[in-house]
Design a protein around this motif. Structure first.
Motif, PDB file in Angstrom:
ATOM      1  N   SER A 100       0.999  -1.057   0.020  1.00 47.01           N
ATOM      2  CA  SER A 100      -0.152   0.143  -0.038  1.00 47.01           C
ATOM      3  C   SER A 100       0.861   1.523  -0.174  1.00 47.01           C
ATOM      4  O   SER A 100       0.239   2.436   0.139  1.00 47.01           O
ATOM      5  CB  SER A 100      -1.002  -0.087   1.255  1.00 47.01           C
ATOM      6  N   ASP A 101       2.176   1.181   0.047  1.00 48.96           N
ATOM      7  CA  ASP A 101       3.080   2.415   0.157  1.00 48.96           C
ATOM      8  C   ASP A 101       2.803   3.152  -0.933  1.00 48.96           C
ATOM      9  O   ASP A 101       2.725   2.778  -2.144  1.00 48.96           O
ATOM     10  CB  ASP A 101       4.486   1.840   0.319  1.00 48.96           C
ATOM     11  N   TYR A 157      -6.597  -4.470   7.842  1.00 48.94           N
ATOM     12  CA  TYR A 157      -5.296  -4.595   7.207  1.00 48.94           C
ATOM     13  C   TYR A 157      -5.346  -5.888   6.291  1.00 48.94           C
ATOM     14  O   TYR A 157      -4.918  -5.899   5.083  1.00 48.94           O
ATOM     15  CB  TYR A 157      -4.080  -4.443   7.863  1.00 48.94           C
ATOM     16  N   GLN A 200      -7.840  -5.392   3.681  1.00 48.79           N
ATOM     17  CA  GLN A 200      -7.149  -4.500   2.372  1.00 48.79           C
ATOM     18  C   GLN A 200      -6.202  -5.475   1.571  1.00 48.79           C
ATOM     19  O   GLN A 200      -6.180  -5.257   0.310  1.00 48.79           O
ATOM     20  CB  GLN A 200      -6.417  -3.367   3.076  1.00 48.79           C
ATOM     21  N   PHE A 239       5.122  -2.131   6.894  1.00 49.71           N
ATOM     22  CA  PHE A 239       4.257  -1.399   5.905  1.00 49.71           C
ATOM     23  C   PHE A 239       4.158   0.320   6.295  1.00 49.71           C
ATOM     24  O   PHE A 239       3.431   0.945   5.604  1.00 49.71           O
ATOM     25  CB  PHE A 239       2.906  -2.004   5.876  1.00 49.71           C
ATOM     26  N   GLN A 240       4.766   0.581   7.455  1.00 54.00           N
ATOM     27  CA  GLN A 240       4.595   1.971   7.723  1.00 54.00           C
ATOM     28  C   GLN A 240       6.000   2.434   8.252  1.00 54.00           C
ATOM     29  O   GLN A 240       6.030   3.541   8.927  1.00 54.00           O
ATOM     30  CB  GLN A 240       3.257   2.420   8.610  1.00 54.00           C
ATOM     31  N   ASN A 260      -3.125   8.414   2.123  1.00 52.64           N
ATOM     32  CA  ASN A 260      -2.692   7.013   1.860  1.00 52.64           C
ATOM     33  C   ASN A 260      -1.437   6.716   1.457  1.00 52.64           C
ATOM     34  O   ASN A 260      -1.304   5.757   0.655  1.00 52.64           O
ATOM     35  CB  ASN A 260      -4.002   6.572   1.066  1.00 52.64           C
ATOM     36  N   THR A 308       0.063   2.327   4.807  1.00 53.18           N
ATOM     37  CA  THR A 308      -1.030   1.867   5.652  1.00 53.18           C
ATOM     38  C   THR A 308      -0.739   2.455   7.028  1.00 53.18           C
ATOM     39  O   THR A 308       0.253   2.157   7.632  1.00 53.18           O
ATOM     40  CB  THR A 308      -0.959   0.311   5.748  1.00 53.18           C
ATOM     41  N   TYR A 368      -6.405   2.958  11.119  1.00 52.36           N
ATOM     42  CA  TYR A 368      -7.517   3.087  10.558  1.00 52.36           C
ATOM     43  C   TYR A 368      -8.633   4.024  11.423  1.00 52.36           C
ATOM     44  O   TYR A 368      -8.526   3.678  12.745  1.00 52.36           O
ATOM     45  CB  TYR A 368      -8.534   1.963   9.944  1.00 52.36           C
ATOM     46  N   ASN A 416      -6.434   1.208  -0.943  1.00 55.34           N
ATOM     47  CA  ASN A 416      -5.996   2.141  -1.331  1.00 55.34           C
ATOM     48  C   ASN A 416      -5.332   2.451  -2.807  1.00 55.34           C
ATOM     49  O   ASN A 416      -4.957   3.442  -3.062  1.00 55.34           O
ATOM     50  CB  ASN A 416      -5.137   2.794  -0.156  1.00 55.34           C
TER      51      ASN A 416
END
Lengths: 516, 1111
Positions: free
Chosen positions: A92-93, B369, B372, B498-499, B989, B992, B995, B1017
């Motif tokens: 999703s980045d 997640y 998603q 992921f972040q 976005n 991730t 939420y 996303n």
């Protein structure tokens, strides 16, 4: 009572009038407040000597490093859109904006499309403002020869910027001057692609004719030359299928004596390979401990290995695709120099500096052409590679353009010349290993065309031409769909959408591309 | 008291007696001046006097000037009496009076030494002198003594005033006399003595504000004489709120004034008066005792006497230069005449966040997640090692203390007055480690050489210390809840892959930055003035001001922590340390200077026959200058310790890398102005202002502008045909028109081409300076002009218990100074462009009443409506102004910066449904279905439409107060309606992120929801700006609930306390709104891109206890 008397005699009135009069004469001066700690156009101490316009021209060079010119949008639109590369990083980045660059359609709301638009027009405006200074600034006194050369230098940059815009957007407004009423600039309508190419050719031809073939390398390594202009011109002609013109322009570069294929392929992309004999047009960046980023470009940072701690080299975008992996001939050493592998439980991934990449990185492959030297990282105190130059045009590209153009012009002599040029590139790639990458010997135009196209792909992999090549060869939809980019449509996705923001700002004077 | 001083006073007063029906203040002054001494009998003074055909009044003045005698009479009494001839040599005053008053029907009586009362049509003997002495004490509602209260025997001119202890003694003509008790700010009372000789009385505060003096710029005016819209808020009402910034306390109190508070410790709120007038700055100017300021952060709320909010063109015109967005004039406290007072105020409170943003917890996050990734056809994420459930918001938020403290000493005698105050406020932010402290010192001194010449000065010193929070709220909102916080003090968990690159561990960031930034500021504001009165009617006043500010900041970048990266799939758990980060220190210093001078000449005269005129001419100039430098240096070999003693650049060897910067600015303004206020019989009021302004911001040929205003008022209740209408206590119609020039918030020197040399060209390893045009200059830049019309009505009815002010305004700004975004252009272009109109209505009501002896209450609602329309954004241009990436649009015919996007009508539930509805070519089931606004059957950018305005068109406030014996209660509510808030924090976005809870209802298949789109996303259509991201901004909030108790004065006087009040207070304790963010207060700071909530700092609830003691 005395006070009253004074006023009665009118003395006070006189005093008051005098005081006010003094105040008014002081008014003009009082309200003239000069700019503090900065220059106006008229009081800038323009340096004398050989290049009094240089400082304006350098402003355009500065913009070549802009995020919106050669970084995010550029990497997305030239490479992630192609079948050479995937978006990379985590699923999703980057969000919909980047993901849509990978698998279409890019929406008119795309921030990256808009960034490219503003980035390249920013570059163009700097060129126009330099041309305006050359034409009008009486504070600068210099020779006509220097004026012409200075014009040539910025016209190269402007021509290049329009070439990029044309390939991105198809139709864009031609803005080639400063407007007395800047608001007029809002409502210049788009020109057709043909008009744009004609404009670009004029700028680049003028540049080629009036730029030096080289600069003092100790002072101006990487400064634009006539070779760069001819090389870019070759690409402009090639894009328009003006084969003979392309061949001519490319051969001017090849015969200039300034460039050769002597730099080993493995060296070209490292820091030590910057501004080598291979280099024709290279966006320059540097860094030191004092300036880890300000004098560089974020280009390598977006593509660096996405790890943690010492392996946090960047965002991990623009990763080589499996399609690219499969495109190499067996044992082609260029593959290893292009693709950096993540270690797995069984196979270690090795960098060109011998380090072992971590296991379990988000992506199996990264762009090895932007892998930075760990010792420079340590010296600079930064891992993100802002010092890495961006190779925009290099000699092998020109040689392959020559080969392609010559083959298309046709005729035995030209086809032979095309094959020879192709083999020059393969020879360098082969190095001392005679067992790989044999010479191409065919004289069949169609077979040779395929060979040149394949060679172009692997030689220039991850170097931002693949998407444009597919488009100009007319094979974009077939190739990209086959590579898994199933949403791609020739009828829409060969061009980016005109950014909705720009359409809005122009209040509808700009119109959208077909299919969006 | 010397006679030559008192004579003009009584002269003036007598004229007032004739001019005004209500003469409370003036008669009090008169009595105060004349009735100090109380003894009986004629003195043996002889006078010589010769006058021919003189008015009786003139003769009486002549006697006053030649003797110690004073006369009490009214103009009406001597009106129409025959002129007299006097020719006496060395006669006693009684002889003279006998001659003069012969045949006039006027008798006289000597009441005390030298005091002579005249009475018409009454025999001298009937001027009763039964020598009944009445004494008593006058106190306020909370038992405090009130000095200077006028006590007058009804139907006579016999009177006295209370002393500083509130005590009075009066001799009344008969035991059944009625006393009229009058004091400024209190209800006038008539008390029949009915034989009493002691009268203790509690005054009831007057809710009539007509005699209130309001600031009108280089002077004051009575509220009743105004032709414009000025609302006064009393300093006490500001001081009793436990806010560190006084402006915060104005929220909801003044119709037409919008205040949006921020919870950031020490932050100034965003203030708008009557909507947004301009595209570059819409903030009002502050005028503190005459000094023009951009903010009043330096003021101690407890030092404020009044705040006047000037809104209409005739009121603001005099401020020219800077007043176009409205004026907030602050009058600070000074020592009252005859007063010696020590006051101590203190409050302490706890702040807490009432409305947190609902985000998913670990279970919710994992579920969403996973969904998603499934929607993306991506491999599932390995959550094995992520077993934590961290509520990051709770981790970074806290209950925080706030306290305000102030001590003031005031003293005033005949010749001088002094006011001295010291204040200390401290506020901790509700986001951890955010804190703000301020120290305020103020000394105000006035010296009166005589009643013609006075000089004075004031010094304000202000010191603040701010420690910002090291972490942002969005960081806590976005961090995945599945990550544990830390292993130990030096080892934290990093976010999942992921972040990881985009979101840091909020607590690691918070702790690493804790206390690493020390920001301090000093500000000194000094004023000196001299005022000379001459020729009776003229006053010349010169004032010079200096405002000096010094800010400095030091900060430190500590070493990083170790981070544990939890294993995910094939990647093992690792611990990493970033060894490229070394310590560094930064120092910054800035200096601001501003000098202002004002010189005014005022002419003030009652011309007789009911004409009264006040004229003013003046000159002002403001010069400001600033400089700053900053630098930082980074370690490469050793590390600087985490100790502020080392946080100086000099700590690090100078060969280490560093960056240094500096700059400055200069600007000046100048203005000439004149104003005339004219009143006829207190009935017809005219106010005219003209002003010529020059600003250094414009090229010489465009520098000067002339602006002005006219205001008219008609006090209908003074007309004879209305005077007798019982229902109407007061009725005034007012109208004004004016023009003001504006260049607020606009940078200097933009009219000439500037060069930026901040960029470089790089060739190889060589660095070359590059230059370029810094912006696109417009040599024709000129004043933005605000033209406004105001029409209003003020009335009071039901025995002054109900008062109302209703105002309609129409304000148009033309030639707006705007920074224009040009397409195809990255440089800014500043130019004059277009026009904007704000029209609106402001309504304020106050009902106040006293029920019985002990209970009084008042209810004051106010309401305002503002309609903003962009009339044009340039005559010769064809483009639009967009804000916040296109979410806001400013275009002709719509309100400024309105929300422009797609309107959600649902969610596409299935492929079949998709086929039947207008859609984008790439729309899929689960995507947001937008309205096909133009009806062409497909969705395209042409379907974007008006979605609302970020600026609340409606705002309202309600203030209820009541007092019963020693108790008082205050209830304040405030709200806005009609605006939208853009939840921009949800549109992010780029990775991730955690939420928000609404996503738990995301679409998962046909029929699941018609609101929340699918979790994916990559579906760019769902991130287009649309009504999906807007929520109604309407809210109503209980701003304040305060209960206080004032101790009875006699209980405290033994310990030397004259007044003491304690209170408990709750602020922002409850809001009603649909807003999902921390604060429903509209984000109105940005003009072209307003209304976005990106994790706005919470405005916390505050529960506090306070104390106010006067000695």
């Amino acid at each position: 009572m005395k006070l009253v008397n004074i006023f009665k005699t009118g003395m006070a009135k006189t005093m008051l009038v005098l005081a006010l009069a003094t105040a008014f004469t002081g008014c003009k001066k009082f309200l003239d407040t000069a700019r503090q700690g900065g220059y106006d156009e008229e009081n800038y101490p323009y340096p004398g000597g050989s290049g009094p316009y240089d400082q304006y021209i350098f402003g355009a060079y500065n913009s070549l490093r802009d995020y919106n010119v050669h970084v995010d949008g550029f990497i997305n639109a030239t490479s992630i859109r192609s079948d050479d590369a995937d978006k990379g990083s985590t699923p999703s980045d980057g969000g919909a904006d980047v993901i849509s660059m990978d698998n279409f359609p890019v929406l008119p709301s795309s921030g990256r499309a808009n960034a490219l638009w503003t980035g390249y027009y920013g570059l163009i405006n700097k060129c126009n403002s330099t041309l305006y200074q050359i034409g009008t600034n009486t504070n600068i006194v210099t020779t006509d020869a220097i004026k012409v050369q200075s014009q040539a230098e910025v016209r190269f940059i402007r021509g290049y910027a329009y070439f990029m815009l044309t390939r991105f957007f198809g139709r864009v407004p031609i803005i080639d001057t400063l407007f007395a009423d800047p608001a007029v600039q809002n409502n210049v309508p788009q020109s057709t692609t043909a008009q744009l190419y004609s404009f670009i050719e004029k700028d680049l031809t003028f540049a080629a004719a009036n730029l030096p073939s080289s600069w003092d390398a100790s002072k101006f390594a990487g400064r634009i030359t006539s070779g760069a202009a001819n090389g870019m011109l070759a690409k402009v002609y090639l894009t328009q299928k003006k084969w003979a013109a392309a061949m001519g322009a490319a051969s001017l570069v090849m015969n200039s004596g300034q460039y050769d294929l002597s730099t080993p392929y493995a060296t070209i992309f490292s820091e030590e390979g910057e501004n080598s004999k291979e280099s024709i047009f290279e966006v320059q960046g540097r860094a030191d401990a004092n300036n880890p980023t300000a004098q560089g470009i974020q280009y390598a940072s977006l593509q660096g290995v996405r790890g943690a701690g010492a392996w946090d080299l960047g965002w991990g975008w623009n990763t080589p695709s499996t399609a690219l992996e499969a495109a190499y001939e067996p044992n082609d050493p260029r593959k290893a120099r292009t693709i950096l592998y993540t270690s797995t439980a069984t196979t270690p991934g090795l960098t060109i500096y011998g380090e072992v990449t971590p296991v379990g990185l988000p992506n199996p492959r990264y762009n090895n052409k932007v892998y930075t030297n760990p010792s420079i990282r340590a010296t600079v105190g930064n891992r993100q590679g802002w010092w890495m130059n961006v190779r925009i045009l290099r000699y092998a590209d020109v040689v392959l353009m020559y080969a392609e153009a010559a083959n298309e012009v046709g005729g035995t002599a030209n086809i032979t010349a095309a094959g020879n040029a192709l083999n020059l590139v393969r020879k360098r790639a082969r190095g001392s290993n005679a067992a790989i990458l044999p010479d191409v010997t065919t004289t069949d135009q169609a077979v040779l065309r395929d060979a040149i196209r394949k060679e172009r792909r692997v030689e220039l992999a991850m170097e931002h031409d693949r998407f444009f090549d597919l488009v100009r060869w007319g094979v974009a939809q077939a190739t990209l769909n086959a590579a898994g980019k199933t949403n791609f449509l020739d009828s829409r996705d060969v061009l980016l959408p005109i950014p909705q923001t720009q359409i809005d700002l122009s209040k509808g004077v700009l119109t959208q591309n077909a299919g969006y | 008291m010397k006679k030559n001083e008192t004579a003009p006073v009584s002269d003036k007063v007598l004229l007032y007696l004739k001019l005004t029906k209500i003469m409370k203040l003036t008669s009090a002054l008169l009595l105060f001046a004349c009735l100090q001494v109380s003894a009986t009998g004629w003195s043996q003074e002889k006078i010589t006097l010769k006058m021919t055909a003189a008015e009786i009044k003139k003769v009486l003045f002549a006697i006053e000037s030649k003797s110690d005698y004073r006369f009490l009479f009214t103009e009406e009494m001597i009106k129409g009496k025959p002129r007299v001839n006097v020719d006496v040599v060395q006669a006693s005053v009684s002889e003279v009076l006998d001659k003069v008053l012969l045949n006039t029907g006027i008798s006289y009586k000597v009441l005390g030494t030298n005091l002579v009362v005249l009475k018409d049509g009454v025999a001298a003997a009937e001027i009763s002198m039964e020598a009944i002495r009445v004494s008593g004490k006058i106190t306020g509602a909370s038992g405090e003594a009130i000095a200077g209260v006028s006590i007058l025997v009804k139907g006579t001119n016999i009177g006295t005033t209370t002393n500083t202890e509130g005590v009075f003694t009066i001799t009344v003509p008969d035991a059944n006399a009625k006393l009229v008790i009058t004091s400024l700010g209190f209800e006038t009372q008539e008390i029949a003595l009915a034989g009493r000789s002691t009268l203790n009385l509690t005054l009831v505060p007057a809710y009539t504000t007509l005699d209130q003096v309001v600031v009108v710029g280089y002077g004051t005016q009575k509220k009743r004489d105004l032709t414009g819209s000025i609302t006064t808020v009393k300093g006490d009402d500001v001081a009793k709120m436990p806010n560190t910034n006084p402006i915060s306390s104005l929220q909801g109190r003044v119709a037409g004034l919008t205040v949006a508070n921020s919870g950031v410790a020490g932050a100034s709120p965003v203030v708008r008066i009557r909507g947004v007038n301009s595209t570059n700055s819409a903030s009002p100017v502050y005028v503190v005792d005459g000094v023009l300021q951009d903010n009043i952060d330096f003021l101690n709320p407890a030092d404020i006497e009044t705040i006047d909010v000037l809104r209409d063109p005739s009121s603001i015109a005099i401020y020219g230069l800077r007043g176009a967005n409205g004026v907030i004039a602050v009058t600070s406290k000074k020592a009252a005449r005859g007063q010696t007072k020590i006051n101590f105020q203190s409050s302490i409170g706890v702040q807490s966040v009432t409305d947190k943003i609902a985000v998913t917890d670990a279970a919710g996050f994992k579920k969403l997640y996973a969904a998603q990734l499934a929607n993306l056809n991506a491999a599932p994420f390995d959550f094995t090692n992520y077993t934590a459930n961290t509520n990051w918001q709770n981790e970074i938020l806290r209950s925080a203390l706030i306290s305000t403290n102030n001590l003031s000493i005031s003293n005033s005698g005949d010749k001088s007055s002094t006011y001295l105050s010291v204040g200390y406020n401290k506020q901790d932010g509700v986001v951890k480690y955010d804190s703000y402290e301020k120290y305020m010192f103020r000394l105000n001194q006035e010296v009166r050489f005589n009643n013609k010449i006075k000089v004075g000065g004031e010094v304000n010193a202000f010191h603040w210390i701010q420690n910002p929070s090291g972490v942002s709220l969005t960081n806590a909102l976005w961090a995945a809840p599945i990550v544990p916080i830390q292993v130990d003090a030096n080892t934290y968990y990093s976010m999942p892959s992921f972040q990881r690159a985009q979101v840091g561990n909020p607590i690691a960031t918070l702790n690493r930055n804790r206390g690493t930034s020390i920001n301090k500021g000093f500000r000194f504001i000094g004023t000196m003035y001299a005022e000379v009165k001459f020729l009776q009617n003229f006053t010349f006043k010169s004032t010079v001001y200096a405002d000096l500010g010094f800010n400095n900041a030091r900060s430190y970048t500590p070493l990083p922590y170790y981070f544990v990266n939890l294993g995910e799939g094939a990647a093992p758990t690792t611990t990493t340390y970033d060894n490229t980060i070394r310590t560094s220190v930064t120092q910054e210093q800035a200096e601001y200077k501003r000098f202002q001078q004002d010189h005014t000449l005022t002419f003030d005269k009652a011309l007789g026959g009911g004409h009264k005129i006040t004229a003013l001419a003046g000159f002002t100039s403001i010069y400001s200058e600033s400089t700053y430098i900053n630098g930082n240096r980074r370690d490469t070999t050793v590390n600087v310790p985490n100790n502020p003693d080392f946080w100086y650049i000099s700590t690090i060897n100078s060969n280490n890398p560093g960056n240094f910067g500096g700059g400055g600015g200069k600007s000046s303004l100048m203005g000439l102005f004149g104003r005339v206020n004219y009143a006829y019989n207190n009935k017809y009021l005219v106010n005219a202002t003209i002003r010529r302004d020059g600003s250094s911001k414009f090229a010489p040929q465009n520098r000067w502008g002339t602006f002005g205003s006219v205001g008219l008022g008609w006090v209908a209740s003074e007309e004879s045909f209305i005077k007798d209408v019982k229902a109407i206590d007061y009725l005034k119609f007012r109208a004004s028109w004016g023009q003001t020039g504006n260049a607020n918030g606009f940078a200097d020197n933009l009219y000439k081409p500037g060069i930026s040399n901040a960029s470089t060209a790089i060739f190889g390893n060589n660095v070359y300076t590059a230059i370029q045009a810094a912006y696109i200059p417009d040599p024709n830049l000129h004043w933005e002009v605000v033209t406004g019309t105001d029409i209003g009505i003020d009335f009071k009815t039901l025995h002054n218990r109900l008062s109302a002010e209703i105002t309609y305004y129409n304000r148009k700004t033309t030639d707006i100074l705007t920074a224009v975004s040009l397409p195809n252009e990255t440089r800014s272009y500043f130019t004059n462009l277009g026009s904007i109109t704000n029209k609106g209505i402001e309504v304020s009501f106050t009902w106040s009443d006293q029920v019985g002896k002990d209970f009084s209450y008042s209810v004051s609602p106010n309401f305002s409506y503002n309609k903003n329309v962009v009339n044009s954004i340039g005559d010769n241009t064809n483009f639009q102004l967009i804000g916040n990436g296109g979410a806001n649009l400013t275009e002709t015919g719509k309100s400024i910066g309105y929300f422009y996007g797609y309107r959600q009508i649902g969610i596409y539930q299935s492929t079949a449904e998709l086929g039947k509805q207008p859609r984008f070519t790439n729309s899929l089931p689960g995507d947001i279905a937008y309205a096909d606004v133009n009806g062409d059957g497909v969705l395209s950018p042409a379907d974007r439409t008006y979605l609302g305005t970020p600026f609340p068109p409606y705002s309202y406030g309600l203030n209820i107060s009541a007092a019963y014996k020693g108790f008082d209660i205050l209830l304040e509510g405030q709200g806005v309606a009609g605006n939208k808030i853009y939840t921009q924090r949800r549109i992010a976005n780029f990775a991730t992120l955690n939420y928000e809870s609404n996503r738990l209802n995301a679409w998962t298949g046909g029929g699941t929801t018609n609101v929340e789109p699918i979790l994916d996303n990559t579906r760019g259509n769902n991130f287009l700006f649309s009504s999906y991201f807007l929520e109604p901004g309407d809210y109503f909030r209980i701003r304040t609930v305060q209960i206080g108790y004032t101790f009875a004065a006699n209980a405290l006087s033994k310990v030397g306390i004259s007044k003491a009040r304690i209170y408990i207070s709750g602020q922002n304790i409850k809001s009603w709104s649909k807003v999902t963010g921390y604060s429903p207060e509209a984000q109105i700071g940005s003009i072209l891109g307003g209304g976005a909530d990106n994790g706005v700092y919470p405005v916390p609830a505050v529960y506090s206890f306070g104390l106010n003691v006067t000695f």
